[in-house]
Design a protein around this motif. Structure first.
Motif, short mmCIF file in Angstrom:
data_model
loop_
_atom_site.label_atom_id
_atom_site.label_comp_id
_atom_site.label_asym_id
_atom_site.label_seq_id
_atom_site.Cartn_x
_atom_site.Cartn_y
_atom_site.Cartn_z
N LEU A 153 0.83 -1.21 0.00
CA LEU A 153 0.00 0.00 0.00
C LEU A 153 0.86 1.26 0.00
CD1 LEU A 153 -2.94 0.77 0.10
CD2 LEU A 153 -2.93 0.45 2.54
N ASN A 174 1.02 3.55 -3.30
CA ASN A 174 0.54 4.92 -3.14
C ASN A 174 1.60 5.92 -3.55
OD1 ASN A 174 -2.07 4.67 -2.35
ND2 ASN A 174 -1.80 5.52 -0.32
N ILE A 197 -6.34 -1.57 -1.39
CA ILE A 197 -5.20 -0.95 -2.07
C ILE A 197 -5.67 -0.17 -3.29
CG2 ILE A 197 -3.04 -1.44 -3.25
CD1 ILE A 197 -2.71 -3.81 -1.31
N GLY A 227 -1.17 5.75 2.94
CA GLY A 227 -0.96 4.32 2.77
C GLY A 227 -0.54 3.67 4.07
N GLY A 273 -2.80 1.02 5.98
CA GLY A 273 -2.18 -0.30 6.14
C GLY A 273 -2.14 -0.71 7.60
#
Lengths: 200, 198
Positions: free
Chosen positions: A48, A52, A110, A130, A134
């Protein structure tokens, strides 16, 4: 947005699993033990953050019409990387997670962050977003993993708790995954309802 | 599976549809399972669309793996290659159906784009390769798995509609939690098939 707010929304108020109800498949499948849950959570967090970052860097170059396909290729690249790293350094987790590592590609969290955040924001906020999302995913998985491991197998991180007896061994089975997540989300909804009721 | 006769194919089917049901025992394809199971017509539509795409993508990914990735020693790119194949296949099928079979397109149309992120499709293509299945086994395993998905989502949608019409659900359990608990009960039911020895 302040850094504190980003993390608060990712982990608590907009938790991807408990509140946004995304990423159900890996949540249910890999939460049979705490260590698997954390392994899955951190792998997804890594993908992620990296995706990102890259999507945010490339956001001015990716044509609007093929953006989803481009995001999927970027995500799949990082997933392949994670797959190889786990196979090389954490072989037991790699074996336990199995096909769910390549399936991080189709984890809706994601793609959702890429589309709704990274494609519209600068690099640093995207990385933080992210990381926050996450971690929210990891926290949710760890809670569920801990519940299922303690009650389902009677262990925590592999240590025996109740002298080798599992109090509720059904939670270690596939059906127990649905059951445990159902009760945890019901608890979350109950807390939200009570908070709203108090505010009115 | 080396030899094909009615017996082995039937055993294969029962195994993929009931014993190792993809949603209820392997947790793949949960998003559409919970997302489009609010009434039985849409659930069946989704099931048919998934069956169609799974069958097709198992053929195409088998071909790509054996004819492109293996000769070039690029097996580690399977995840990237397969997801691209599935995404473009979904798009192609959508365009082809719109042009050639508008009736089928109208029935399946809205479910098709959702299939790209259905992890059951990618999952089954990867498992087929992992298990070392040959061409026919891959195709059959995909089709039977998809039928298992359709069966699960269809039963689930019927239970769900009935429950929402007649039951008084506690406030905290409304919506998603009660759906998860219903799925748990359904999964218990499917665990009963574990006793079948084939």
């Amino acid at each position: 947005m302040k850094i504190k707010d980003i993390f608060k929304s990712g982990i608590i108020t907009d938790n991807p699993v408990f509140i946004q109800l995304l990423g159900m498949c890996p949540t249910l499948a890999t939460s049979t033990s705490l260590i698997n849950a954390i392994g899955m959570g951190l792998s997804a967090t890594f993908v992620l953050v990296c995706s990102n970052m890259l999507i945010s860097l490339l956001r001015k170059f990716i044509p609007q019409k093929i953006r989803i396909a481009s995001y999927i290729v970027i995500i799949a690249g990082f997933v392949t990387l994670v797959d190889m790293l786990l196979e090389a350094f954490f072989y037991s987790i790699y074996n336990a997670l199995g096909v769910f590592i390549p399936l991080i590609v189709v984890n809706c969290i994601i793609l959702a962050r890429a589309e709704s955040f990274a494609s519209k924001n600068k690099v640093l906020p995207s990385i933080l977003d992210g990381l926050a999302m996450g971690l929210g995913f990891t926290v949710a998985l760890a809670i569920l993993g801990a519940i299922r491991e303690v009650l389902g197998s009677g262990t925590i991180l592999g240590f025996e708790l109740f002298g080798g007896v599992a109090p509720l061994s059904v939670l270690a089975l596939p059906a127990g995954g649905f059951l445990a997540l159902g009760f945890v989300i019901a608890a979350a909804q109950h807390l939200i309802n009570r908070k709203r009721g108090g505010a009115d | 599976m080396q030899e094909y006769n009615i017996g082995t194919i039937l055993a294969f089917a029962i195994n993929a549809i009931l014993i190792e049901n993809i949603v209820l025992t392997q947790f793949m394809g949960c998003c559409p399972f919970f997302g489009v199971s609010k009434n039985s017509d849409t659930a069946l539509g989704m099931g048919m669309a998934v069956t169609f795409i799974m069958g097709l993508s198992s053929i195409v990914t088998y071909g790509i793996y054996q004819l492109v990735l293996v000769p070039l020693k690029l097996e580690y790119l399977e995840t990237i290659a397969f997801i691209l194949v599935i995404a473009s296949l979904v798009q192609l099928v959508e365009m082809a159906l719109k042009k050639l079979v508008p009736a089928l397109y109208n029935a399946l149309g809205i479910y098709l784009p959702l299939i790209t992120t259905n992890c059951a499709v990618l999952g089954i293509c990867l498992t087929n390769i992992q298990n070392g299945y040959d061409f026919l086994s891959s195709f059959l395993s995909s089709i039977f798995t998809a039928i298992g998905f359709t069966l699960a989502i269809w039963i689930f949608s019927i239970v769900r509609t009935r429950m929402e019409e007649t039951c008084d659900i506690p406030k905290a359990f409304q919506g998603f939690p009660i759906a998860l608990i219903t799925a748990a009960l359904l999964s218990f039911g499917f665990m009963g098939f574990n006793g079948l020895t084939l």
